[in-house]
Design a protein around this motif. Structure first.
Motif, PDB file in Angstrom:
ATOM      1  N   SER A 148       0.811  -1.219   0.000  1.00  0.00           N
ATOM      2  CA  SER A 148       0.000   0.000   0.000  1.00  0.00           C
ATOM      3  C   SER A 148       0.844   1.269   0.000  1.00  0.00           C
ATOM      4  CB  SER A 148      -0.929   0.009   1.211  1.00  0.00           C
ATOM      5  OG  SER A 148      -0.180  -0.077   2.424  1.00  0.00           O
ATOM      6  N   LYS A 149       2.109   1.156   0.414  1.00  0.00           N
ATOM      7  CA  LYS A 149       2.992   2.318   0.437  1.00  0.00           C
ATOM      8  C   LYS A 149       3.853   2.424  -0.814  1.00  0.00           C
ATOM      9  CE  LYS A 149       3.317   2.419   5.492  1.00  0.00           C
ATOM     10  NZ  LYS A 149       4.236   2.388   6.665  1.00  0.00           N
ATOM     11  N   GLY A 150       3.627   1.530  -1.767  1.00  0.00           N
ATOM     12  CA  GLY A 150       4.412   1.551  -3.003  1.00  0.00           C
ATOM     13  C   GLY A 150       5.734   0.825  -2.899  1.00  0.00           C
ATOM     14  N   MET A 151       5.977   0.144  -1.790  1.00  0.00           N
ATOM     15  CA  MET A 151       7.222  -0.608  -1.624  1.00  0.00           C
ATOM     16  C   MET A 151       7.113  -1.958  -2.334  1.00  0.00           C
ATOM     17  SD  MET A 151       8.036   0.169   2.412  1.00  0.00           S
ATOM     18  CE  MET A 151       9.580  -0.742   2.364  1.00  0.00           C
ATOM     19  N   LEU A 152       8.229  -2.413  -2.856  1.00  0.00           N
ATOM     20  CA  LEU A 152       8.272  -3.702  -3.538  1.00  0.00           C
ATOM     21  C   LEU A 152       8.741  -4.777  -2.570  1.00  0.00           C
ATOM     22  CD1 LEU A 152       9.857  -2.684  -6.965  1.00  0.00           C
ATOM     23  CD2 LEU A 152       7.443  -3.011  -6.414  1.00  0.00           C
ATOM     24  N   VAL A 153       7.921  -5.788  -2.384  1.00  0.00           N
ATOM     25  CA  VAL A 153       8.238  -6.893  -1.482  1.00  0.00           C
ATOM     26  C   VAL A 153       8.456  -8.142  -2.322  1.00  0.00           C
ATOM     27  CG1 VAL A 153       7.464  -8.279   0.471  1.00  0.00           C
ATOM     28  CG2 VAL A 153       6.799  -5.851   0.305  1.00  0.00           C
ATOM     29  N   LYS A 154       9.696  -8.652  -2.308  1.00  0.00           N
ATOM     30  CA  LYS A 154       9.990  -9.831  -3.126  1.00  0.00           C
ATOM     31  C   LYS A 154       9.174 -11.024  -2.631  1.00  0.00           C
ATOM     32  CE  LYS A 154      14.169 -10.716  -4.672  1.00  0.00           C
ATOM     33  NZ  LYS A 154      15.575 -11.173  -4.769  1.00  0.00           N
TER      34      LYS A 154
END
Length: 256
Positions: A148-154
């Motif tokens: 939701s914060k635009g972070m990329l989680v592998k």
């Protein structure tokens, strides 16, 4: 689109509107520049969750000389240009996230996504909440969830039988398709010494879904005589379409 203007200006992201009438064309909207782009460092991009978010891959961890590689350059720059083997053993390339707020674009390294040997192609799924990137030298496809914060989680990674270049997500089926470089040493010679070198290439196709994972279901190779050094491949009915940055035209091959 990624633009490598080279002399005097470096690399940019160019944004166009697709105009369908009266004929298909592109209308220029704006350009994005950033010190993170370097010269020829960035490679591919996708629109994120909205039109105000862009994710960009870097395929080089160092910028090319502004005046080209055939002109005099500092010793440190020269050594970086020749440090090809370093990419085999270290992960230095990264992803960039650009966000538009108040009519201005700001770009930052997506450090949460980690690093790769050589990021290259990038694709996004239909729901625009999952990104796939190709690690050419690492022979991997990485799958990231966008939180939701635009972070990329592998989320997961998939092995490839060959080095892969561009990657595409097929809307409707959810398949992943990528262009391949089966013989890396021939590609290196073509880029560095002999532009006439014939380089084989082809296609790999993965079937599955973002939730359940992907499995390699098809590998198709071409000897490079019709089109050398494949960067992009697409399955189309009984045919495979091949594209190359180093050769003219598109090769249309029948699948066996």
């Amino acid at each position: 689109a990624v633009s490598h203007a080279w002399q005097g200006s470096g690399s940019f992201v160019e944004i166009f509107e697709v105009v369908h009438e009266p004929t298909l064309s592109l209308k220029y909207i704006e350009s994005i520049s950033s010190s993170l782009f370097g010269t020829c460092m960035i490679n591919d991009l996708v629109e994120g969750r909205t039109a105000e978010e862009i994710f960009i891959t870097t395929w080089l961890w160092y910028p090319k000389p502004m005046n080209g590689t055939k002109n005099p350059m500092p010793l440190t720059t020269f050594l970086k240009q020749k440090a090809v083997l370093l990419e085999l053993f270290s992960k230095k390339t990264h992803l960039i996230r650009c966000l538009k707020t108040s009519e201005a674009w700001t770009c930052s390294i997506a450090r949460d996504a980690g690093y790769a040997h050589q990021f290259n192609g990038i694709a996004i799924n239909t729901n625009r909440d999952t990104i796939f990137t190709a690690d050419t030298v690492g022979r991997k496809i990485y799958q990231y969830n966008i939180n939701s914060k635009g972070m990329l989680v592998k989320h997961v990674e998939y092995d490839s039988p060959h080095m892969i270049d561009n990657i595409a997500y097929i809307y409707g089926t959810g398949d992943l398709v990528a262009g391949t470089i089966p013989v890396a040493w021939r590609a290196l010679i073509k880029l560095e010494r002999d532009p006439h070198m014939t380089v084989p290439g082809g296609l790999v196709r993965y079937k599955g879904s973002e939730e359940e994972g992907y499995t390699l279901v098809e590998e198709w190779n071409h000897d490079g005589t019709a089109l050398s050094m494949i960067s992009m491949a697409q399955a189309w009915g009984d045919y495979v379409l091949l594209g190359s940055p180093n050769s003219h035209g598109i090769a249309v091959c029948r699948r066996r």
